[in-house]
Design a protein around this motif. Structure first.
Motif, mmCIF file in Angstrom:
data_model
loop_
_atom_site.group_PDB
_atom_site.id
_atom_site.type_symbol
_atom_site.label_atom_id
_atom_site.label_comp_id
_atom_site.label_asym_id
_atom_site.label_seq_id
_atom_site.Cartn_x
_atom_site.Cartn_y
_atom_site.Cartn_z
ATOM 1 N N ALA A 181 -5.366 163.685 83.453
ATOM 2 C CA ALA A 181 -6.650 163.893 84.138
ATOM 3 C C ALA A 181 -6.867 162.909 85.285
ATOM 4 O O ALA A 181 -7.825 163.062 86.044
ATOM 5 C CB ALA A 181 -7.806 163.801 83.143
ATOM 6 N N SER B 248 -7.203 165.018 88.186
ATOM 7 C CA SER B 248 -8.292 165.981 88.285
ATOM 8 C C SER B 248 -9.503 165.368 88.994
ATOM 9 O O SER B 248 -10.099 164.409 88.500
ATOM 10 C CB SER B 248 -8.703 166.459 86.886
ATOM 11 O OG SER B 248 -9.874 167.246 86.947
ATOM 12 N N LYS C 206 -12.371 166.634 89.196
ATOM 13 C CA LYS C 206 -13.574 166.907 88.418
ATOM 14 C C LYS C 206 -13.661 166.044 87.162
ATOM 15 O O LYS C 206 -14.762 165.628 86.766
ATOM 16 C CB LYS C 206 -13.615 168.385 88.034
ATOM 17 C CG LYS C 206 -14.869 168.789 87.259
ATOM 18 C CD LYS C 206 -14.930 170.298 87.041
ATOM 19 C CE LYS C 206 -16.196 170.693 86.283
ATOM 20 N NZ LYS C 206 -16.281 172.168 86.096
ATOM 21 N N TYR C 207 -12.523 165.754 86.531
ATOM 22 C CA TYR C 207 -12.551 165.098 85.229
ATOM 23 C C TYR C 207 -11.955 163.689 85.230
ATOM 24 O O TYR C 207 -11.828 163.070 84.174
ATOM 25 C CB TYR C 207 -11.821 165.969 84.199
ATOM 26 C CG TYR C 207 -12.561 167.259 83.924
ATOM 27 C CD1 TYR C 207 -13.751 167.265 83.202
ATOM 28 C CD2 TYR C 207 -12.084 168.486 84.403
ATOM 29 C CE1 TYR C 207 -14.443 168.439 82.963
ATOM 30 C CE2 TYR C 207 -12.770 169.664 84.171
ATOM 31 C CZ TYR C 207 -13.949 169.639 83.450
ATOM 32 O OH TYR C 207 -14.642 170.801 83.211
ATOM 33 N N ASP D 57 -3.866 168.736 89.148
ATOM 34 C CA ASP D 57 -5.318 168.859 89.282
ATOM 35 C C ASP D 57 -5.760 170.258 88.885
ATOM 36 O O ASP D 57 -6.674 170.441 88.058
ATOM 37 C CB ASP D 57 -5.725 168.555 90.730
ATOM 38 C CG ASP D 57 -7.235 168.661 90.962
ATOM 39 O OD1 ASP D 57 -7.997 168.894 89.991
ATOM 40 O OD2 ASP D 57 -7.661 168.516 92.120
ATOM 41 N N THR E 109 -7.884 170.757 85.337
ATOM 42 C CA THR E 109 -9.262 171.183 85.585
ATOM 43 C C THR E 109 -9.523 172.564 85.006
ATOM 44 O O THR E 109 -10.558 172.794 84.374
ATOM 45 C CB THR E 109 -9.564 171.158 87.095
ATOM 46 O OG1 THR E 109 -9.336 169.823 87.604
ATOM 47 C CG2 THR E 109 -11.000 171.554 87.367
ATOM 48 N N ASN F 76 -12.108 173.172 81.933
ATOM 49 C CA ASN F 76 -13.213 174.119 82.174
ATOM 50 C C ASN F 76 -13.236 175.214 81.112
ATOM 51 O O ASN F 76 -14.305 175.596 80.608
ATOM 52 C CB ASN F 76 -13.059 174.775 83.548
ATOM 53 C CG ASN F 76 -13.438 173.868 84.701
ATOM 54 O OD1 ASN F 76 -14.094 172.840 84.511
ATOM 55 N ND2 ASN F 76 -13.023 174.233 85.893
#
Length: 483
Positions: free
Chosen positions: A273, A276, A278-279, A369, A373, A377
């Motif tokens: 991650a 990523s 987002k995370y 990524d 992600t 999700n």
């Protein structure tokens, strides 16, 4: 006299013909699984029957059928209804790097037995260190799995934080490490291999979210220190295996700095991650760790088994093992990154760096990524489906792609133990049915069904159908119990 058998074994034309047929077969396998032309994710068989099949096949089976039988009788990780263990559905191109590694067989213990893979490994691990947020003094290497990598990291921690030379002189005092009770069992295993014993594994309770309760750190440290245990390291999970819960790495890093402890992060599953956007926040504080483990064969689309062990200070990557083998190595103080045997348990290891490199070369860092992600999700989407369904309980909100839930009939007065038995029976029926493959776990005495969403072809619709199938299966199990 010529040895015709050896000539046959190494015949290039024979290899090419078999190889072409196999590649075609594997291409069909990918089509049939990813596009669900084959209903089954697993063709379940009990161990004794499977053993008898292969024993008979060795004696009387047709050799041309070998690969087909293997494909038929193994778990299909590329199937969208594979939602089981934390094992990747590997990017097909990495099967080719695996083939190259197996055929060339460069053992990599010393540079001349692995020139290209040694240099490639340096490129890959330098990029990983940079992605974590390490500075110019960082370095790492690849090794065979998270268990071995975590053990190596703790040996490095002992060498760096314990003044006594345990490696050469043995123990002179009781040593210990701190770790959450929800951490992967390999940390316990590593500590016991190192001779710390049960008393040397200081288990910190988990909070309601199943992450390490950081409010307990000082209490447990002072209590065990008063018993004469010299605590030299603390391990953070990113995430834990059973629930996917992330420890608060930044808080653990602060505590480690206060107590002069080695801070290690077991990011075997979720360390990817760091790629990523987002995370990435789930790993806040990972850049402060002295060492980090990340598996390529979990969330980075690679085949088993390849793991990166990364160090904030490269000298710790180099000096963990001081054993000398004159015919291989010397005791040079230089940073001999190119001599793998000085850094790892393995003398011989596969050319696993090829998997990492080819994905980066063909698809770039963005592939990690996109994949991480997407799967994280998807777990949140699945959690919403579980919450909205009247017959299911969610263990905790997912922070990774791991999700634990259980079936609960809406019109029942069943005890907790009866619910545990029901969920275990449902899971066994699903295993035998073979359309879906999921696993199970126990959390504080409660039996949960457990999914790890590893497949990029799994969609919301597959997960909704899974819940429907569980309900139908549970109704059949209940009727069987009551009949």
């Amino acid at each position: 006299m010529k040895n015709h058998l050896l000539e046959e074994i190494y015949n290039p034309q024979h290899f090419t013909e078999i190889g072409h047929r196999l590649i075609t077969t594997l291409g069909s396998y990918l089509t049939n699984t990813t596009q669900e032309k084959n209903r089954q994710t697993i063709n379940w068989n009990v161990p004794e029957k499977e053993f008898r099949f292969w024993k008979d096949f060795l004696e009387s089976g047709q050799k041309e059928d070998f690969f087909d039988e293997v494909l038929k009788r193994t778990t299909h990780t590329h199937h969208p209804k594979y939602v089981g263990h934390q094992v990747a559905a590997p990017a097909p191109i990495t099967a080719l790097t695996g083939m190259v590694s197996s055929l060339l067989n460069n053992g990599m213990a010393i540079y001349e037995m692995g020139m290209a893979p040694s240099a490639i490994e340096r490129v890959v691990t330098d990029m990983l260190c940079e992605q974590i947020g390490y500075g110019e003094h960082a370095a790492g290497f690849l090794t065979s799995g998270g268990t071995l990598a975590n053990l190596t990291a703790l040996l490095s921690a002992r060498k760096a934080r314990v003044e006594h030379d345990v490696w050469n002189k043995g123990y002179s005092q009781s040593l210990g490490i701190m770790v959450c009770e929800e951490a992967h069992y390999c940390i316990d295993r590593a500590a016991k291999i190192m001779g710390l014993g049960q008393k040397g594994i200081i288990k910190i309770p988990a909070g309601d979210d199943f992450s390490m309760d950081i409010s307990k750190l000082n209490e447990y440290f002072e209590r065990e220190t008063a018993k004469g245990i010299h605590i030299f390291a603390i391990v953070g999970s990113a995430p834990s295996t059973a629930t996917g819960a992330h420890d608060y790495l930044d808080a653990i890093a602060q505590f480690a700095a206060q107590k002069n402890l080695w801070f290690h992060v077991d990011g075997a599953h979720g360390g990817a991650a760091v790629y990523s956007k987002k995370y990435r926040h789930l790993l806040n504080g990972i850049e402060l760790a002295d060492s980090v483990v990340i598996d390529g064969h979990k969330m980075m689309l690679m085949p088993t088994i390849t793991t990166a062990l990364l160090f904030k200070n490269r000298k710790h990557a180099q000096h963990t093992f001081s054993q000398k083998a004159d015919y291989l190595l010397n005791d040079s103080e230089e940073d001999e990154w190119f001599n793998s045997g000085k850094k790892t348990f393995e003398c011989t290891k596969t050319m696993m760096a090829l998997h990492w490199f080819i994905l980066l070369k063909f698809y770039g860092e963005q592939v990690f990524d996109r994949f991480v992600t997407r799967q994280y999700n998807l777990a949140r989407t699945f959690a919403q489906l579980v919450r909205e369904h009247p017959n299911f309980d969610l263990a905790i909100e997912p922070s990774s792609n791991i999700l634990c839930f259980r079936y609960r009939p809406s019109d029942t007065n069943a005890s907790e133990e009866e619910l545990n038995e029901l969920n275990a029976a449902v899971r066994q029926r699903l295993l035998e049915d073979g359309e879906y493959y999921l696993v199970q776990t126990r959390l504080r005495g409660t039996h949960y069904l457990r999914t790890t969403l590893m497949n990029p072809f799994t969609h919301k619709e597959h997960l909704a159908l899974l819940l429907d199938k569980i309900v139908k299966t549970a109704n059949v199990v209940a009727r069987d119990i009551n009949s």
